[in-house]
Design a protein around this motif. Structure first.
Motif, mmCIF file in Angstrom:
data_model
loop_
_atom_site.group_PDB
_atom_site.id
_atom_site.type_symbol
_atom_site.label_atom_id
_atom_site.label_comp_id
_atom_site.label_asym_id
_atom_site.label_seq_id
_atom_site.Cartn_x
_atom_site.Cartn_y
_atom_site.Cartn_z
ATOM 1 N N ILE A 180 -62.551 66.148 13.347
ATOM 2 C CA ILE A 180 -63.664 65.207 13.917
ATOM 3 C C ILE A 180 -63.989 65.817 15.401
ATOM 4 N N LEU A 181 -65.458 65.588 15.747
ATOM 5 C CA LEU A 181 -65.850 65.980 16.687
ATOM 6 C C LEU A 181 -66.404 64.974 17.606
ATOM 7 N N PRO A 182 -65.771 64.304 18.690
ATOM 8 C CA PRO A 182 -66.139 63.076 19.029
ATOM 9 C C PRO A 182 -67.170 63.555 20.279
ATOM 10 N N GLY A 183 -68.358 62.569 20.508
ATOM 11 C CA GLY A 183 -68.864 62.873 21.634
ATOM 12 C C GLY A 183 -68.308 62.239 22.963
ATOM 13 N N LEU A 184 -69.041 61.531 23.702
ATOM 14 C CA LEU A 184 -68.412 60.579 24.924
ATOM 15 C C LEU A 184 -67.969 59.559 24.353
ATOM 16 N N VAL A 185 -66.528 59.339 24.638
ATOM 17 C CA VAL A 185 -65.531 58.170 24.235
ATOM 18 C C VAL A 185 -65.250 57.466 25.384
ATOM 19 N N ALA A 186 -65.236 56.446 25.449
ATOM 20 C CA ALA A 186 -64.546 55.387 26.657
ATOM 21 C C ALA A 186 -63.043 55.445 26.548
ATOM 22 N N THR A 187 -62.562 56.379 27.273
ATOM 23 C CA THR A 187 -61.060 56.337 27.388
ATOM 24 C C THR A 187 -60.590 56.730 28.754
ATOM 25 N N PRO A 188 -59.404 56.591 29.138
ATOM 26 C CA PRO A 188 -59.092 56.780 30.560
ATOM 27 C C PRO A 188 -59.213 58.224 30.942
ATOM 28 N N LEU A 189 -59.206 59.120 29.927
ATOM 29 C CA LEU A 189 -59.670 60.346 30.461
ATOM 30 C C LEU A 189 -61.089 60.723 30.955
ATOM 31 N N THR A 190 -61.908 59.898 30.278
ATOM 32 C CA THR A 190 -63.218 59.891 30.610
ATOM 33 C C THR A 190 -63.788 59.023 31.721
ATOM 34 N N SER A 191 -62.938 58.069 32.160
ATOM 35 C CA SER A 191 -63.360 57.228 32.999
ATOM 36 C C SER A 191 -63.841 57.736 34.378
ATOM 37 N N SER A 192 -63.354 58.837 34.939
ATOM 38 C CA SER A 192 -63.768 59.486 35.899
ATOM 39 C C SER A 192 -65.213 59.835 36.284
ATOM 40 N N ASP A 241 -70.817 61.014 17.230
ATOM 41 C CA ASP A 241 -71.284 61.079 18.710
ATOM 42 C C ASP A 241 -72.261 60.440 19.053
ATOM 43 N N GLY A 242 -72.780 59.249 18.187
ATOM 44 C CA GLY A 242 -73.991 58.612 18.565
ATOM 45 C C GLY A 242 -75.182 59.131 18.564
ATOM 46 N N ALA A 243 -75.349 60.343 17.851
ATOM 47 C CA ALA A 243 -76.643 61.318 17.530
ATOM 48 C C ALA A 243 -76.669 61.986 18.847
ATOM 49 N N TRP A 244 -75.795 62.264 19.697
ATOM 50 C CA TRP A 244 -75.808 62.887 20.805
ATOM 51 C C TRP A 244 -76.167 64.519 20.621
ATOM 52 N N ALA A 245 -75.606 65.101 19.530
ATOM 53 C CA ALA A 245 -75.602 66.564 18.939
ATOM 54 C C ALA A 245 -77.372 66.906 18.952
ATOM 55 N N VAL A 246 -78.007 65.766 18.486
ATOM 56 C CA VAL A 246 -79.481 66.185 18.117
ATOM 57 C C VAL A 246 -80.275 66.107 19.531
ATOM 58 N N SER A 247 -79.847 65.898 20.641
ATOM 59 C CA SER A 247 -80.338 65.631 21.934
ATOM 60 C C SER A 247 -80.171 66.950 23.171
ATOM 61 N N GLY A 248 -78.770 66.896 23.427
ATOM 62 C CA GLY A 248 -78.505 67.820 24.463
ATOM 63 C C GLY A 248 -77.271 67.465 25.181
ATOM 64 N N TYR A 249 -76.981 68.283 26.040
ATOM 65 C CA TYR A 249 -75.810 68.036 27.105
ATOM 66 C C TYR A 249 -76.600 67.574 28.528
ATOM 67 N N PRO A 250 -76.167 66.720 29.197
ATOM 68 C CA PRO A 250 -76.645 66.335 30.549
ATOM 69 C C PRO A 250 -76.440 67.622 31.393
ATOM 70 N N ASP A 251 -77.131 67.939 32.451
ATOM 71 C CA ASP A 251 -76.780 68.852 33.724
ATOM 72 C C ASP A 251 -76.101 68.004 34.736
ATOM 73 N N LEU A 252 -74.911 68.345 34.519
ATOM 74 C CA LEU A 252 -73.791 67.470 35.449
ATOM 75 C C LEU A 252 -73.728 68.438 36.911
ATOM 76 N N SER A 253 -74.318 69.390 36.810
ATOM 77 C CA SER A 253 -74.116 70.374 38.038
ATOM 78 C C SER A 253 -74.581 69.791 39.206
ATOM 79 N N LYS A 254 -75.505 68.648 39.317
ATOM 80 C CA LYS A 254 -75.947 68.144 40.388
ATOM 81 C C LYS A 254 -75.008 67.117 40.993
ATOM 82 N N PHE A 255 -74.118 66.697 40.168
ATOM 83 C CA PHE A 255 -73.147 65.943 40.703
ATOM 84 C C PHE A 255 -71.587 66.523 41.215
#
Length: 256
Positions: A180-192, A241-255
């Protein structure tokens, strides 16, 4: 879902996040579970709350001897092994031109080598005892790169290909291996990430369902893949992934 009762499963990384959700779903389905994790305190809590149905095994998945002991203890305790869910993983982020060898090795060893050792020894037992089913947790990042995640994305892409190769080799032994290939999942590892409003909004702009997934929403698909309802599903990658794969990845470089 097809009946899973009476079966025995291993879950690596089962003390938190997606692994913990899988453990809880397995217990509800009357499956006995060996939970592998480094969090000994949590493992003891789980054992106490589920006496006779769950054992905790302090396990470093990057050490092959630990995985061998895990499989042996599972079989010695419960008499068999039918399913395995290889979930353990984490990441140390860094730009490619700056990332240390130590951080690269930590991420790739945990996310990829740990799955290799797990599949190797789980399948070795299953091969000699009539077969079984294995689910590896990769990531949407197996397909979609992310800023400062070269090690993680590369490792998860490796997990997906390892899954396909294992399915190819092990089908003749009645062993199915899927991912399985999860997208963004609310877990302790992603809370940051998700706890920072601006970063969370950047994700939501790309996820058509406009929310992170819950860990239990990964557990359901994982259990489906080991069940007899998925008896002809082998070597597959199920994106959750809630259909994320059909949209793209956010540009996190600005953060950063």
């Amino acid at each position: 879902m097809a009946d899973l009762s009476g079966k025995v499963a291993i879950v690596t990384g089962g003390a938190s996040g997606i692994g913990f959700a899988i453990v809880q779903r397995l217990l509800k389905e009357d499956v006995k579970v060996a939970v592998a994790d480094l969090n000994n305190e949590k493992l003891k809590e789980l054992e106490k709350a589920n006496k006779g149905n769950l054992i905790g095994c302090v396990t470093n998945v990057t050490k092959e001897s630990d995985i061998e002991q895990l499989v042996n203890k599972t079989v010695q305790t419960f008499g068999r092994l039918d399913y395995a869910f290889n979930v353990a993983g984490a990441s140390r982020a860094g730009a490619i031109v700056e990332q240390s060898e130590e951080d690269w090795d930590f991420t790739v060893d945990l996310c990829l080598k740990g799955v290799f050792f797990s599949v190797k020894h789980e399948a070795k037992y299953m091969k000699e005892h009539g077969g079984g089913s294995i689910v590896n947790v990769a990531s949407l990042n197996a397909h979609v790169p992310m800023f400062y995640g070269a090690a993680y994305s590369s490792a998860k892409a490796g997990v997906e290909m390892l899954t396909k190769n294992a399915a190819l080799e092990l089908a003749q032994h009645n062993i199915r291996v899927n991912a399985i290939l999860p997208g963004l999942v609310a877990t302790p590892l992603t809370s940051s990430l998700t706890n920072v409003e601006a970063i969370n909004e950047a994700y939501m702009e790309r996820i058509p369902m406009r929310r992170a997934g819950e860990a239990d929403e990964m557990a359901g698909p994982a259990l489906f893949l080991v069940s007899d309802d998925a008896s002809y599903v082998n070597g597959a990658s199920l994106i959750v992934d809630g259909a994320w794969a059909v949209s793209g990845y956010p540009d996190l470089s600005k953060f950063m």
